[in-house]
Scaffold this motif. Structure first.
Motif, PDB file in Angstrom:
ATOM      1  N   ARG A 189      -3.095   6.912  -6.048  1.00 30.36           N
ATOM      2  CA  ARG A 189      -3.395   5.469  -5.748  1.00 30.36           C
ATOM      3  C   ARG A 189      -4.023   4.769  -7.148  1.00 30.36           C
ATOM      4  N   VAL A 212      -8.739   0.328  -2.187  1.00 28.32           N
ATOM      5  CA  VAL A 212      -7.733  -0.407  -3.145  1.00 28.32           C
ATOM      6  C   VAL A 212      -8.646  -1.427  -4.154  1.00 28.32           C
ATOM      7  N   SER A 250      -2.533  -6.509  -1.619  1.00 29.17           N
ATOM      8  CA  SER A 250      -2.734  -5.451  -0.595  1.00 29.17           C
ATOM      9  C   SER A 250      -2.342  -5.940   0.743  1.00 29.17           C
ATOM     10  N   ILE A 282      -1.755   5.711   0.687  1.00 31.52           N
ATOM     11  CA  ILE A 282      -3.234   5.267   0.451  1.00 31.52           C
ATOM     12  C   ILE A 282      -4.213   6.145   0.445  1.00 31.52           C
ATOM     13  N   ILE A 322      -2.346   1.825  -9.260  1.00 31.88           N
ATOM     14  CA  ILE A 322      -3.184   0.706  -9.705  1.00 31.88           C
ATOM     15  C   ILE A 322      -3.373   0.418 -11.144  1.00 31.88           C
TER      16      ILE A 322
END
Length: 337
Positions: free
Chosen positions: A64, A86, A76, A58, A68
């Motif tokens: 990341r 996130v 999550s 992360i 995504i």
């Protein structure tokens, strides 16, 4: 095809991943399970044709964001304090996100932008918080529909062991991150009682608890959650006099857990070094004030009326009176526990 990314493959994800994989073909889902421990992710995917395991850190911002942006829905399952980055990426890239955690300040800050982009930020959709909200609102709406008025609302929930699997003196088994169990309840609980705002500091939480009797299942401990007050508006109970949301544990759990609280073994702020030279017995002894007698006698003296034979069995079960070596070189008391 809908691409679903699950970040985190810990204990809490077992049923979720199993459900999504089982229903992936019928719904045209592609499931990616990402975790810092690739072996853990691979175990969860189990070579399913619609699943993929991925190594994922992360803290690696570039990777990341790339991962995504390739998916449609992000789930999550990280520790709550890690959701923020996130969620911000999801809103920026127009991706829906779901978590099982309480709504945080980070999530609230993203609400307006998410609405503008028609993005769902779905939180509190686990057991507690989650299913408890649904069952609560069902009852509340039914009572209001019938013209009733709600003066007192008490809701208790807990990840309890099924009776047929209840085979240890604590009546508890880890179904989520053990660290979160150790740290549970820290902070000050607040609730409403007969119109009066009440607070329970952490050092009293496991002694100032209620007992709930359930037909066919017996007696359970119930202690207050950190914040019951914020749900008064969410539940539409502005005229309520008593509002309590709490956690259920096996009867006797709270009294035993209070031993750790009083010793200071649930503290997660101070670091202890050279712990690999200690046993759990010597760790316990180091937290006890100087006194005569063996370890159990000294612990009994410290706890006074907060000690009994059942608590002794619970501590014995955890091997805290054994010469079992601590295997990590340093850690907070909570980490060591």
């Amino acid at each position: 095809m809908v691409k679903i990314l699950i970040i985190g493959a810990g204990r809490s994800t077992v049923s979720l991943i199993d459900y999504l994989l089982k229903n992936s073909a019928a719904n045209d889902w592609k499931i990616t399970v990402a975790d810092v421990d690739i072996k853990l992710a691979e175990e969860k995917v189990a070579n399913h044709p619609n699943g993929k395991a991925m190594s994922f850190d992360i803290k690696n911002e570039e990777k990341r964001r790339l991962v995504i942006i390739e998916h449609d829905l992000i789930i999550s399952m990280l520790p709550a304090f890690m959701h923020g980055d996130v969620a911000r990426d999801c809103v920026e890239f127009g991706k829906h996100i779901a978590t099982a955690s309480y709504v945080s300040a980070d999530m609230k800050a993203l609400d307006n932008e998410a609405k503008k982009k028609n993005i769902i930020l779905l939180n509190e959709c686990g057991l507690d918080p989650g299913i408890d909200h649904a069952s609560a609102m069902k009852l509340i709406d039914e009572i209001k529909h019938q013209g009733g008025e709600i003066l007192s609302f008490k809701s208790y929930c807990g990840g309890l062991v099924a009776p047929e699997s209840n085979d240890n003196p604590w009546g508890y088994k880890f179904s989520w991150n053990p660290r979160n169990v150790i740290l549970a309840g820290q902070g000050t609980a607040q609730y409403l009682n007969d119109g009066e705002l009440k607070f329970i500091p952490y050092n009293r939480l496991y002694t100032q608890n209620d007992f709930i009797e359930m037909d066919g299942y017996g007696k359970f401990d119930a202690y207050a959650n950190r914040d019951s007050i914020s749900y008064i508006d969410s539940y539409g109970l502005q005229s309520i006099k008593t509002m309590v949301r709490g956690t259920l544990r096996q009867y006797g759990y709270c009294k035993a857990w209070n031993v750790f609280v009083k010793l200071g073994l649930t503290d997660d702020t101070s670091m202890i070094t050279n712990t690999d030279k200690l046993t759990y017995t010597s760790l316990l002894a180091s937290f006890l004030p100087p006194a005569k007698g063996n370890l159990k006698e000294r612990l009994k003296t410290l706890m006074g009326t907060g000690w009994d034979s059942e608590i002794e069995k619970q501590m014995d079960y955890l091997e805290l009176f054994s010469d079992k070596k601590i295997t990590i070189s340093q850690g907070t008391p909570a980490h060591l526990l």
